[in-house]
Design a protein around this motif. Sequence first.
Motif, PDB file in Angstrom:
ATOM      1  N   SER A  66       0.508   8.299   7.325  1.00  0.00           N
ATOM      2  CA  SER A  66       1.673   7.516   6.876  1.00  0.00           C
ATOM      3  C   SER A  66       2.975   8.078   7.435  1.00  0.00           C
ATOM      4  O   SER A  66       3.935   7.347   7.656  1.00  0.00           O
ATOM      5  CB  SER A  66       1.736   7.430   5.352  1.00  0.00           C
ATOM      6  N   ASN A  67       3.009   9.381   7.702  1.00  0.00           N
ATOM      7  CA  ASN A  67       4.217   9.954   8.297  1.00  0.00           C
ATOM      8  C   ASN A  67       4.471   9.350   9.677  1.00  0.00           C
ATOM      9  O   ASN A  67       5.615   9.094  10.061  1.00  0.00           O
ATOM     10  CB  ASN A  67       4.095  11.481   8.385  1.00  0.00           C
ATOM     11  N   LYS A  74      12.478   4.983   7.422  1.00  0.00           N
ATOM     12  CA  LYS A  74      12.250   4.892   5.976  1.00  0.00           C
ATOM     13  C   LYS A  74      13.452   4.210   5.318  1.00  0.00           C
ATOM     14  O   LYS A  74      14.004   4.692   4.322  1.00  0.00           O
ATOM     15  CB  LYS A  74      12.017   6.262   5.362  1.00  0.00           C
ATOM     16  N   GLY A 114       1.313  12.074   3.244  1.00  0.00           N
ATOM     17  CA  GLY A 114       0.286  11.556   4.143  1.00  0.00           C
ATOM     18  C   GLY A 114       0.576  11.919   5.588  1.00  0.00           C
ATOM     19  O   GLY A 114       1.717  11.861   6.048  1.00  0.00           O
ATOM     20  N   PHE A 138       9.388  19.153   6.570  1.00  0.00           N
ATOM     21  CA  PHE A 138       9.725  19.773   5.290  1.00  0.00           C
ATOM     22  C   PHE A 138       9.126  19.005   4.110  1.00  0.00           C
ATOM     23  O   PHE A 138       9.538  19.163   2.975  1.00  0.00           O
ATOM     24  CB  PHE A 138      11.244  19.867   5.134  1.00  0.00           C
ATOM     25  N   MET A 139       8.163  18.128   4.432  1.00  0.00           N
ATOM     26  CA  MET A 139       7.613  17.313   3.345  1.00  0.00           C
ATOM     27  C   MET A 139       6.654  18.118   2.471  1.00  0.00           C
ATOM     28  O   MET A 139       6.109  19.133   2.903  1.00  0.00           O
ATOM     29  CB  MET A 139       6.897  16.083   3.899  1.00  0.00           C
ATOM     30  N   ILE A 187      -3.291   0.123   7.862  1.00  0.00           N
ATOM     31  CA  ILE A 187      -4.067   1.002   8.748  1.00  0.00           C
ATOM     32  C   ILE A 187      -5.050   1.765   7.865  1.00  0.00           C
ATOM     33  O   ILE A 187      -4.648   2.386   6.875  1.00  0.00           O
ATOM     34  CB  ILE A 187      -3.130   1.962   9.509  1.00  0.00           C
ATOM     35  N   GLY A 198       8.280   9.759  11.195  1.00  0.00           N
ATOM     36  CA  GLY A 198       8.928  10.977  10.713  1.00  0.00           C
ATOM     37  C   GLY A 198       9.420  11.895  11.821  1.00  0.00           C
ATOM     38  O   GLY A 198       9.155  11.686  13.003  1.00  0.00           O
ATOM     39  N   HIS A 199      10.182  12.906  11.379  1.00  0.00           N
ATOM     40  CA  HIS A 199      10.667  13.929  12.298  1.00  0.00           C
ATOM     41  C   HIS A 199       9.990  15.260  11.956  1.00  0.00           C
ATOM     42  O   HIS A 199       9.965  15.652  10.793  1.00  0.00           O
ATOM     43  CB  HIS A 199      12.183  14.100  12.182  1.00  0.00           C
ATOM     44  N   CYS A 219       0.841  -1.197   0.000  1.00  0.00           N
ATOM     45  CA  CYS A 219       0.000   0.000   0.000  1.00  0.00           C
ATOM     46  C   CYS A 219       0.874   1.244   0.000  1.00  0.00           C
ATOM     47  O   CYS A 219       2.037   1.208   0.393  1.00  0.00           O
ATOM     48  CB  CYS A 219      -0.921  -0.004   1.211  1.00  0.00           C
ATOM     49  N   VAL A 236       0.548   5.893   0.068  1.00  0.00           N
ATOM     50  CA  VAL A 236      -0.265   7.105   0.017  1.00  0.00           C
ATOM     51  C   VAL A 236       0.220   7.950  -1.154  1.00  0.00           C
ATOM     52  O   VAL A 236      -0.469   8.102  -2.148  1.00  0.00           O
ATOM     53  CB  VAL A 236      -0.213   7.871   1.355  1.00  0.00           C
ATOM     54  N   ARG A 237       1.450   8.455  -1.093  1.00  0.00           N
ATOM     55  CA  ARG A 237       1.978   9.210  -2.226  1.00  0.00           C
ATOM     56  C   ARG A 237       3.402   8.784  -2.600  1.00  0.00           C
ATOM     57  O   ARG A 237       4.039   9.389  -3.441  1.00  0.00           O
ATOM     58  CB  ARG A 237       1.970  10.709  -1.933  1.00  0.00           C
ATOM     59  N   GLY A 238       3.938   7.796  -1.919  1.00  0.00           N
ATOM     60  CA  GLY A 238       5.275   7.325  -2.267  1.00  0.00           C
ATOM     61  C   GLY A 238       6.363   8.358  -2.015  1.00  0.00           C
ATOM     62  O   GLY A 238       7.370   8.391  -2.713  1.00  0.00           O
ATOM     63  N   LEU A 239       6.189   9.165  -0.978  1.00  0.00           N
ATOM     64  CA  LEU A 239       7.136  10.259  -0.741  1.00  0.00           C
ATOM     65  C   LEU A 239       8.128   9.960   0.382  1.00  0.00           C
ATOM     66  O   LEU A 239       8.770  10.866   0.913  1.00  0.00           O
ATOM     67  CB  LEU A 239       6.353  11.539  -0.405  1.00  0.00           C
ATOM     68  N   ASN A 240       8.249   8.683   0.759  1.00  0.00           N
ATOM     69  CA  ASN A 240       9.046   8.383   1.958  1.00  0.00           C
ATOM     70  C   ASN A 240      10.554   8.445   1.731  1.00  0.00           C
ATOM     71  O   ASN A 240      11.317   8.466   2.666  1.00  0.00           O
ATOM     72  CB  ASN A 240       8.650   7.008   2.497  1.00  0.00           C
ATOM     73  N   CYS A 280      10.017   2.676   0.284  1.00  0.00           N
ATOM     74  CA  CYS A 280       9.380   1.636   1.095  1.00  0.00           C
ATOM     75  C   CYS A 280       7.986   1.287   0.568  1.00  0.00           C
ATOM     76  O   CYS A 280       7.400   0.298   0.983  1.00  0.00           O
ATOM     77  CB  CYS A 280       9.238   2.110   2.543  1.00  0.00           C
TER      78      CYS A 280
HETATM   79  C1  LIG Z   1      11.433  16.681  -0.076  1.00  0.00           C
HETATM   80  C2  LIG Z   1      10.958  15.859   1.057  1.00  0.00           C
HETATM   81  C3  LIG Z   1      11.102  16.348   2.351  1.00  0.00           C
HETATM   82  C4  LIG Z   1      10.668  15.582   3.427  1.00  0.00           C
HETATM   83  N1  LIG Z   1      10.810  16.079   4.694  1.00  0.00           N
HETATM   84  C5  LIG Z   1      10.362  15.364   5.740  1.00  0.00           C
HETATM   85  C6  LIG Z   1      10.454  15.886   7.076  1.00  0.00           C
HETATM   86  O1  LIG Z   1      10.922  16.990   7.319  1.00  0.00           O
HETATM   87  N2  LIG Z   1       9.997  15.094   8.081  1.00  0.00           N
HETATM   88  C7  LIG Z   1       9.445  13.873   7.845  1.00  0.00           C
HETATM   89  O2  LIG Z   1       9.028  13.228   8.784  1.00  0.00           O
HETATM   90  N3  LIG Z   1       9.347  13.357   6.603  1.00  0.00           N
HETATM   91  C8  LIG Z   1       9.794  14.081   5.557  1.00  0.00           C
HETATM   92  N4  LIG Z   1       9.687  13.557   4.290  1.00  0.00           N
HETATM   93  C9  LIG Z   1       9.192  12.165   4.113  1.00  0.00           C
HETATM   94  C10 LIG Z   1       7.736  11.999   3.725  1.00  0.00           C
HETATM   95  O3  LIG Z   1       7.088  13.139   3.386  1.00  0.00           O
HETATM   96  C11 LIG Z   1       6.959  11.257   4.760  1.00  0.00           C
HETATM   97  O4  LIG Z   1       7.571  10.091   5.083  1.00  0.00           O
HETATM   98  C12 LIG Z   1       5.497  11.082   4.351  1.00  0.00           C
HETATM   99  O5  LIG Z   1       4.723  11.578   5.375  1.00  0.00           O
HETATM  100  C13 LIG Z   1       5.109   9.672   3.979  1.00  0.00           C
HETATM  101  O6  LIG Z   1       4.967   9.716   2.616  1.00  0.00           O
HETATM  102  P1  LIG Z   1       3.641   9.191   1.934  1.00  0.00           P
HETATM  103  O7  LIG Z   1       2.461   9.751   2.597  1.00  0.00           O
HETATM  104  O8  LIG Z   1       3.796   9.420   0.484  1.00  0.00           O
HETATM  105  O9  LIG Z   1       3.697   7.644   2.313  1.00  0.00           O
HETATM  106  P2  LIG Z   1       4.272   6.418   1.378  1.00  0.00           P
HETATM  107  O10 LIG Z   1       5.610   6.844   0.945  1.00  0.00           O
HETATM  108  O11 LIG Z   1       3.251   6.199   0.320  1.00  0.00           O
HETATM  109  O12 LIG Z   1       4.288   5.268   2.406  1.00  0.00           O
HETATM  110  C14 LIG Z   1       5.306   5.163   3.373  1.00  0.00           C
HETATM  111  C15 LIG Z   1       5.394   3.736   3.905  1.00  0.00           C
HETATM  112  O13 LIG Z   1       4.311   3.496   4.783  1.00  0.00           O
HETATM  113  C16 LIG Z   1       3.515   2.413   4.322  1.00  0.00           C
HETATM  114  N5  LIG Z   1       2.135   2.823   4.518  1.00  0.00           N
HETATM  115  C17 LIG Z   1       1.576   3.956   4.053  1.00  0.00           C
HETATM  116  N6  LIG Z   1       0.301   4.028   4.463  1.00  0.00           N
HETATM  117  C18 LIG Z   1       0.069   2.919   5.194  1.00  0.00           C
HETATM  118  C19 LIG Z   1      -1.059   2.416   5.902  1.00  0.00           C
HETATM  119  N7  LIG Z   1      -2.186   3.100   5.931  1.00  0.00           N
HETATM  120  N8  LIG Z   1      -0.943   1.249   6.556  1.00  0.00           N
HETATM  121  C20 LIG Z   1       0.220   0.545   6.555  1.00  0.00           C
HETATM  122  N9  LIG Z   1       1.316   0.968   5.913  1.00  0.00           N
HETATM  123  C21 LIG Z   1       1.246   2.149   5.239  1.00  0.00           C
HETATM  124  C22 LIG Z   1       3.858   2.236   2.856  1.00  0.00           C
HETATM  125  O14 LIG Z   1       3.713   0.889   2.451  1.00  0.00           O
HETATM  126  C23 LIG Z   1       5.317   2.638   2.855  1.00  0.00           C
HETATM  127  O15 LIG Z   1       6.098   1.552   3.269  1.00  0.00           O
HETATM  128  C24 LIG Z   1      10.092  14.309   3.196  1.00  0.00           C
HETATM  129  C25 LIG Z   1       9.947  13.835   1.896  1.00  0.00           C
HETATM  130  C26 LIG Z   1      10.364  14.600   0.834  1.00  0.00           C
HETATM  131  C27 LIG Z   1      10.169  14.056  -0.541  1.00  0.00           C
END
Ligand SMILES: Cc1cc2nc3c(=O)[nH]c(=O)nc-3n(C[C@H](O)[C@H](O)[C@H](O)COP(=O)(O)OP(=O)(O)OC[C@H]3O[C@@H](n4cnc5c(N)ncnc54)[C@H](O)[C@@H]3O)c2cc1C
Length: 513
Positions: free
Chosen positions: A170-171, A468, A167, A161-162, A239, A176-177, A95, A97-101, A105
């Motif tokens: 998902s953060n 991550k 999400g 800074f995301m 979740i 996350g920090h 699964c 959300v936006r693949g931004l991890n 992962c």
């Molecule tokens: C430029 C940039 C800056 C960033 N800065 C920060 C920052 O300052 N602090 C910070 O904390 N993060 C930061 N991030 C990381 C990122 O934004 C977070 O990790 C984000 O909140 C998660 O991304 P996502 O919502 O796309 O989740 P995804 O990348 O889609 O998923 C993350 C992981 O969680 C799993 N997952 C997602 N949803 C579920 C669910 N409902 N149940 C079970 N598993 C699930 C997925 O399988 C995957 O393994 C940054 C990223 C970028 C690109």
Amino acid sequence: MWRGVILLKAVHMKAEGKTAYIPKESKDHNQISKELKDLVGEEFVADDVATAFVYSRTMCEFDQYLPEFVAVPRTTEEVSGILKIANKYKIPVQCQVRGLNMGDCHMSLDGGIIIDLRRMNSILEINEDSGYALCEAGVTYANMRRELNENHPGSTIQYGFMPAQAGFVSNSIVEGHLDRSCKYGASYYNLLSAEVVLPTGEIAHVGARGLVNSWNRKTPAPDLLGLFLGGWYGTTGIITKAAMRIIPRPKYDDVVFVTTPDIDTACALPGELARTHLFDGIGAVDWRCILSLTTKMSSMPKERPDGFPETSMDIHFSSQVSEEELEFKRKMLESIANKNNSKVLPLDAFGYETERFCTLPMVEGTPGGLGPFFSGAGKGSGLSWIGGLGEDKHFKELYMKTLEIYDSYSSAHLFPQICMYEMDWGHVGCFRTMVSFDRADPSQVEKVRNINREMVRLMYDHGYTLYKAPKFAEDILMKDYADEGFLKLMKKVKETLDPNGIMAPKRWDTEES
Ligand SMILES: Cc1cc2nc3c(=O)[nH]c(=O)nc-3n(C[C@H](O)[C@H](O)[C@H](O)COP(=O)(O)OP(=O)(O)OC[C@H]3O[C@@H](n4cnc5c(N)ncnc54)[C@H](O)[C@@H]3O)c2cc1C
């Protein structure tokens, strides 16, 4: 430009130093597609390579893994139904959300179904009194910010800074920090209770909500939330709803920079400030990071320019009661900074870009994308990072060794942007390096891969665990560092929850490592 196609068990396309893995079509492809479409609707299922390719895109140095299907459910029951179909045909599920991890992962490494949770984006309840928001799994930072600003101005959340579309739930799942993590700890602690769909499709509640009709806390209750949070990366279940902590919007609030004169101070001062228990957020970035943010330079000088600080920390502090309390904290900060030959500066000290970067949460700060992070990246706009949590007493050694690692790959275009953060009043330190690079240049991609391998070992050698963590880092961890008993326990948990082994195969794969 794609340069070739190699036919193996599945199709692999090689280009620009990367491989795209296209899975072999399942023998029941059409039937699976039909069942998915009957469940979630024709327009919310894709089974074509073009859509799959989009879902495999990565900003990092990793290879691309295409899924066979993408399904975009709206409800918990639909998520459950997809997992039942996956079990019936024994095909993998991952699964996202936006693949931004940034550790990729969210990729399915073995084809199968990607469950895209973005349509599950309702905020179901805001409980300001107990400080939580009940959210569906696809709620983004932008959704939360809008809802609180418009309808609950007395409450806020922590930001990082995301990008805006990252999400919110998902953060927490990936630990996350955030900007006030010195006071509130890692984002992991923000997830209080949840509704989950188990790999077999059953629905359960965990946290206090698993025992009584109350969402606002994890315990006292056997802590089964841990089965889904903090590094499982979707291998144990999905979740679908979560109660997420919200915090009172500070009545009096300020952010300033503190700049440090040398590496010793840069690595020790964050910890000293954290242990005063006065400041909500403490995050330091090195001079390369500041230069790359402010000047967009694509190569970095070897030496720190004259007059530039070694690091700049953004320090958040607040009071819920009075301007006097805020003033007291400001004075304490100035006094500690003076003692350490460091300077307290306003946020415009490095110009507009950094001020904007630190005052506007990324939710507003990056309308056009991730611009500031990619300075130096050249045309290919790649970004990668290695980040981990450990003890802040190792900051200096990690800092020095990071520079040594990058030096050994001698490239003016690949330079580390080092960040150090304090969490839980200094109980935990977060050390991370980002590198922007040209994804269209295979030699840069290769160098980033090698650098990151060394960085990962550096972190593990100092007792840091990665958040991550990319697959390659997980494999190194399991092979060379992890406790055997821990790995056996993980295997048992996974096999119990997921008897057909459909959840994100190859992640946390003890057999493979
Ligand atoms: C430029 C940039 C800056 C960033 N800065 C920060 C920052 O300052 N602090 C910070 O904390 N993060 C930061 N991030 C990381 C990122 O934004 C977070 O990790 C984000 O909140 C998660 O991304 P996502 O919502 O796309 O989740 P995804 O990348 O889609 O998923 C993350 C992981 O969680 C799993 N997952 C997602 N949803 C579920 C669910 N409902 N149940 C079970 N598993 C699930 C997925 O399988 C995957 O393994 C940054 C990223 C970028 C690109």
